[in-house]
Write a protein that holds these residues in place. Sequence first.
Motif, PDB file in Angstrom:
ATOM      1  N   MET A 168     -34.740   9.246   7.119  1.00  0.00           N
ATOM      2  CA  MET A 168     -34.914   8.320   8.241  1.00  0.00           C
ATOM      3  C   MET A 168     -35.078   9.104   9.545  1.00  0.00           C
ATOM      4  O   MET A 168     -35.928   8.781  10.380  1.00  0.00           O
ATOM      5  CB  MET A 168     -33.718   7.379   8.342  1.00  0.00           C
ATOM      6  N   ARG A 169     -34.264  10.141   9.712  1.00  0.00           N
ATOM      7  CA  ARG A 169     -34.389  10.995  10.894  1.00  0.00           C
ATOM      8  C   ARG A 169     -35.742  11.715  10.883  1.00  0.00           C
ATOM      9  O   ARG A 169     -36.389  11.877  11.923  1.00  0.00           O
ATOM     10  CB  ARG A 169     -33.248  12.002  10.901  1.00  0.00           C
ATOM     11  N   GLY A 170     -36.196  12.109   9.695  1.00  0.00           N
ATOM     12  CA  GLY A 170     -37.472  12.785   9.562  1.00  0.00           C
ATOM     13  C   GLY A 170     -38.637  11.933  10.026  1.00  0.00           C
ATOM     14  O   GLY A 170     -39.641  12.469  10.527  1.00  0.00           O
ATOM     15  N   LEU A 171     -38.534  10.613   9.885  1.00  0.00           N
ATOM     16  CA  LEU A 171     -39.606   9.736  10.353  1.00  0.00           C
ATOM     17  C   LEU A 171     -39.770   9.842  11.868  1.00  0.00           C
ATOM     18  O   LEU A 171     -40.891   9.864  12.388  1.00  0.00           O
ATOM     19  CB  LEU A 171     -39.318   8.296   9.935  1.00  0.00           C
ATOM     20  N   GLY A 172     -38.646   9.895  12.580  1.00  0.00           N
ATOM     21  CA  GLY A 172     -38.721  10.089  14.029  1.00  0.00           C
ATOM     22  C   GLY A 172     -39.290  11.449  14.375  1.00  0.00           C
ATOM     23  O   GLY A 172     -40.107  11.583  15.293  1.00  0.00           O
ATOM     24  N   MET A 173     -38.861  12.477  13.631  1.00  0.00           N
ATOM     25  CA  MET A 173     -39.393  13.818  13.851  1.00  0.00           C
ATOM     26  C   MET A 173     -40.892  13.863  13.597  1.00  0.00           C
ATOM     27  O   MET A 173     -41.654  14.515  14.324  1.00  0.00           O
ATOM     28  CB  MET A 173     -38.689  14.814  12.929  1.00  0.00           C
ATOM     29  N   CYS A 174     -41.325  13.167  12.563  1.00  0.00           N
ATOM     30  CA  CYS A 174     -42.741  13.107  12.226  1.00  0.00           C
ATOM     31  C   CYS A 174     -43.550  12.546  13.400  1.00  0.00           C
ATOM     32  O   CYS A 174     -44.600  13.090  13.762  1.00  0.00           O
ATOM     33  CB  CYS A 174     -42.930  12.241  10.977  1.00  0.00           C
ATOM     34  N   ALA A 175     -43.065  11.460  13.993  1.00  0.00           N
ATOM     35  CA  ALA A 175     -43.773  10.853  15.124  1.00  0.00           C
ATOM     36  C   ALA A 175     -43.879  11.832  16.293  1.00  0.00           C
ATOM     37  O   ALA A 175     -44.928  11.923  16.954  1.00  0.00           O
ATOM     38  CB  ALA A 175     -43.053   9.578  15.553  1.00  0.00           C
ATOM     39  N   ILE A 176     -42.814  12.579  16.558  1.00  0.00           N
ATOM     40  CA  ILE A 176     -42.811  13.544  17.667  1.00  0.00           C
ATOM     41  C   ILE A 176     -43.742  14.722  17.361  1.00  0.00           C
ATOM     42  O   ILE A 176     -44.508  15.158  18.219  1.00  0.00           O
ATOM     43  CB  ILE A 176     -41.376  14.024  17.942  1.00  0.00           C
ATOM     44  N   ARG A 177     -43.662  15.229  16.134  1.00  0.00           N
ATOM     45  CA  ARG A 177     -44.516  16.368  15.758  1.00  0.00           C
ATOM     46  C   ARG A 177     -45.995  15.990  15.819  1.00  0.00           C
ATOM     47  O   ARG A 177     -46.827  16.742  16.355  1.00  0.00           O
ATOM     48  CB  ARG A 177     -44.160  16.838  14.336  1.00  0.00           C
ATOM     49  N   GLU A 178     -46.336  14.828  15.266  1.00  0.00           N
ATOM     50  CA  GLU A 178     -47.739  14.408  15.269  1.00  0.00           C
ATOM     51  C   GLU A 178     -48.251  14.174  16.693  1.00  0.00           C
ATOM     52  O   GLU A 178     -49.427  14.405  16.983  1.00  0.00           O
ATOM     53  CB  GLU A 178     -47.899  13.140  14.429  1.00  0.00           C
ATOM     54  N   THR A 179     -47.377  13.734  17.572  1.00  0.00           N
ATOM     55  CA  THR A 179     -47.778  13.525  18.964  1.00  0.00           C
ATOM     56  C   THR A 179     -48.130  14.861  19.619  1.00  0.00           C
ATOM     57  O   THR A 179     -49.082  14.944  20.398  1.00  0.00           O
ATOM     58  CB  THR A 179     -46.666  12.811  19.741  1.00  0.00           C
ATOM     59  N   TYR A 180     -47.375  15.904  19.296  1.00  0.00           N
ATOM     60  CA  TYR A 180     -47.742  17.235  19.783  1.00  0.00           C
ATOM     61  C   TYR A 180     -49.058  17.695  19.152  1.00  0.00           C
ATOM     62  O   TYR A 180     -49.984  18.148  19.849  1.00  0.00           O
ATOM     63  CB  TYR A 180     -46.643  18.255  19.478  1.00  0.00           C
ATOM     64  N   GLU A 181     -49.162  17.587  17.823  1.00  0.00           N
ATOM     65  CA  GLU A 181     -50.332  18.123  17.120  1.00  0.00           C
ATOM     66  C   GLU A 181     -51.623  17.403  17.504  1.00  0.00           C
ATOM     67  O   GLU A 181     -52.689  18.018  17.555  1.00  0.00           O
ATOM     68  CB  GLU A 181     -50.117  18.036  15.611  1.00  0.00           C
ATOM     69  N   GLU A 182     -51.531  16.095  17.755  1.00  0.00           N
ATOM     70  CA  GLU A 182     -52.740  15.313  18.012  1.00  0.00           C
ATOM     71  C   GLU A 182     -53.011  15.072  19.499  1.00  0.00           C
ATOM     72  O   GLU A 182     -54.161  14.857  19.883  1.00  0.00           O
ATOM     73  CB  GLU A 182     -52.653  13.966  17.284  1.00  0.00           C
ATOM     74  N   ALA A 183     -51.968  15.065  20.317  1.00  0.00           N
ATOM     75  CA  ALA A 183     -52.146  14.747  21.735  1.00  0.00           C
ATOM     76  C   ALA A 183     -51.675  15.855  22.670  1.00  0.00           C
ATOM     77  O   ALA A 183     -51.870  15.762  23.883  1.00  0.00           O
ATOM     78  CB  ALA A 183     -51.423  13.442  22.087  1.00  0.00           C
ATOM     79  N   GLY A 184     -51.029  16.887  22.136  1.00  0.00           N
ATOM     80  CA  GLY A 184     -50.579  17.993  22.963  1.00  0.00           C
ATOM     81  C   GLY A 184     -49.408  17.668  23.866  1.00  0.00           C
ATOM     82  O   GLY A 184     -49.187  18.355  24.866  1.00  0.00           O
ATOM     83  N   LEU A 185     -48.625  16.645  23.515  1.00  0.00           N
ATOM     84  CA  LEU A 185     -47.493  16.211  24.332  1.00  0.00           C
ATOM     85  C   LEU A 185     -46.177  16.552  23.644  1.00  0.00           C
ATOM     86  O   LEU A 185     -46.043  16.399  22.422  1.00  0.00           O
ATOM     87  CB  LEU A 185     -47.568  14.703  24.580  1.00  0.00           C
ATOM     88  N   PHE A 186     -45.188  16.973  24.435  1.00  0.00           N
ATOM     89  CA  PHE A 186     -43.885  17.370  23.919  1.00  0.00           C
ATOM     90  C   PHE A 186     -42.837  16.322  24.295  1.00  0.00           C
ATOM     91  O   PHE A 186     -42.594  16.094  25.491  1.00  0.00           O
ATOM     92  CB  PHE A 186     -43.472  18.723  24.478  1.00  0.00           C
TER      93      PHE A 186
ATOM     94  N   GLY B  34     -55.307  19.114  27.213  1.00  0.00           N
ATOM     95  CA  GLY B  34     -55.388  17.658  27.258  1.00  0.00           C
ATOM     96  C   GLY B  34     -55.506  17.019  25.904  1.00  0.00           C
ATOM     97  O   GLY B  34     -55.750  15.806  25.787  1.00  0.00           O
ATOM     98  N   THR B  35     -55.316  17.785  24.843  1.00  0.00           N
ATOM     99  CA  THR B  35     -55.319  17.257  23.484  1.00  0.00           C
ATOM    100  C   THR B  35     -54.458  18.165  22.630  1.00  0.00           C
ATOM    101  O   THR B  35     -53.906  19.153  23.114  1.00  0.00           O
ATOM    102  CB  THR B  35     -56.754  17.165  22.929  1.00  0.00           C
ATOM    103  N   GLY B  36     -54.309  17.843  21.348  1.00  0.00           N
ATOM    104  CA  GLY B  36     -53.462  18.634  20.474  1.00  0.00           C
ATOM    105  C   GLY B  36     -54.228  19.659  19.668  1.00  0.00           C
ATOM    106  O   GLY B  36     -55.461  19.601  19.571  1.00  0.00           O
ATOM    107  N   PRO B  37     -53.521  20.630  19.061  1.00  0.00           N
ATOM    108  CA  PRO B  37     -54.181  21.712  18.330  1.00  0.00           C
ATOM    109  C   PRO B  37     -54.844  21.280  17.034  1.00  0.00           C
ATOM    110  O   PRO B  37     -55.698  21.992  16.518  1.00  0.00           O
ATOM    111  CB  PRO B  37     -53.037  22.701  18.064  1.00  0.00           C
ATOM    112  N   SER B  38     -54.478  20.134  16.471  1.00  0.00           N
ATOM    113  CA  SER B  38     -55.050  19.716  15.189  1.00  0.00           C
ATOM    114  C   SER B  38     -56.495  19.244  15.316  1.00  0.00           C
ATOM    115  O   SER B  38     -57.254  19.280  14.348  1.00  0.00           O
ATOM    116  CB  SER B  38     -54.217  18.597  14.562  1.00  0.00           C
TER     117      SER B  38
END
Length: 255
Positions: A107-125, A190-194
């Motif tokens: 369940m905690r990993g789902l929140g982590m997933c959302a944060i990680r994907e936001t960095y990878e796709e949008a470049g936001l921390f 202005g975007t993520g590395p993926s």
Amino acid sequence: MTTKAPTDAVPHTELSVNAQRNNDSSHPPMKPKDAATLIIVDRTGPAPKILMGRRHMRHRFMPGKYVFPGGRLDAADRHVPFASDLNPGVLEKLSKSPRNGKSVATMRGLGMCAIRETYEEAGLFIGAPETSPRRLHEDWQAFEERGLMPVLEPLRLVARAITPPGRVRRFDTRFFAVDADQIVDRLPEGTGPSGELEDLHWLTIEAAHALDLPRITQEILHELDLRLQADPDFTPHLPTPFFYMKGKHMVRGEI
């Protein structure tokens, strides 16, 4: 996918959805994989704005569609150190009707997933400065380099949706929301590395509805608009919409 309603869902409302579009039999049945999405809400203007981007045309799943940052849960997401944990009410919601395990780490990993994907796709921390540096998984090296740790407490669960059977990919997606003031750093590109999302924009919900959107994203935007009007603080214990298929119809349940 079974058509039995989730045991924790309250009585549902069937949505008017074209059955052929939502139950394409051209692909064999497959079990939905856990996924998470992050809806970032910027409230600094007269109307709230949300971040959306267009999926690259090379994707097999929803190419060219505008979506929120998000993706599939990775095994490493379950074991990432954090600066703050999930709100207990959010954890309780996430633990209802799971299909791939209900451990706290998942369940905690789902929140982590959302944060990680936001960095990878949008470049936001989405995180906080860490005074006692800890080693992070290679997927989180950009956080470690900046002395940041992900924060889970601000995340609020605002929807859940399971991709209909017959699609080329199927996901059991949890939609989280967080205020834009939780962004502590961003990539200068202005975007993520993926490179998975292009044409990133901050949009009002009204403007977002005019984009080329997946059907479920239209539904989530509608729910988000109602929630922002009725409960702008995203109170954790309130019912959360849960979209899934029952026979040939999309159903709106609640968790």
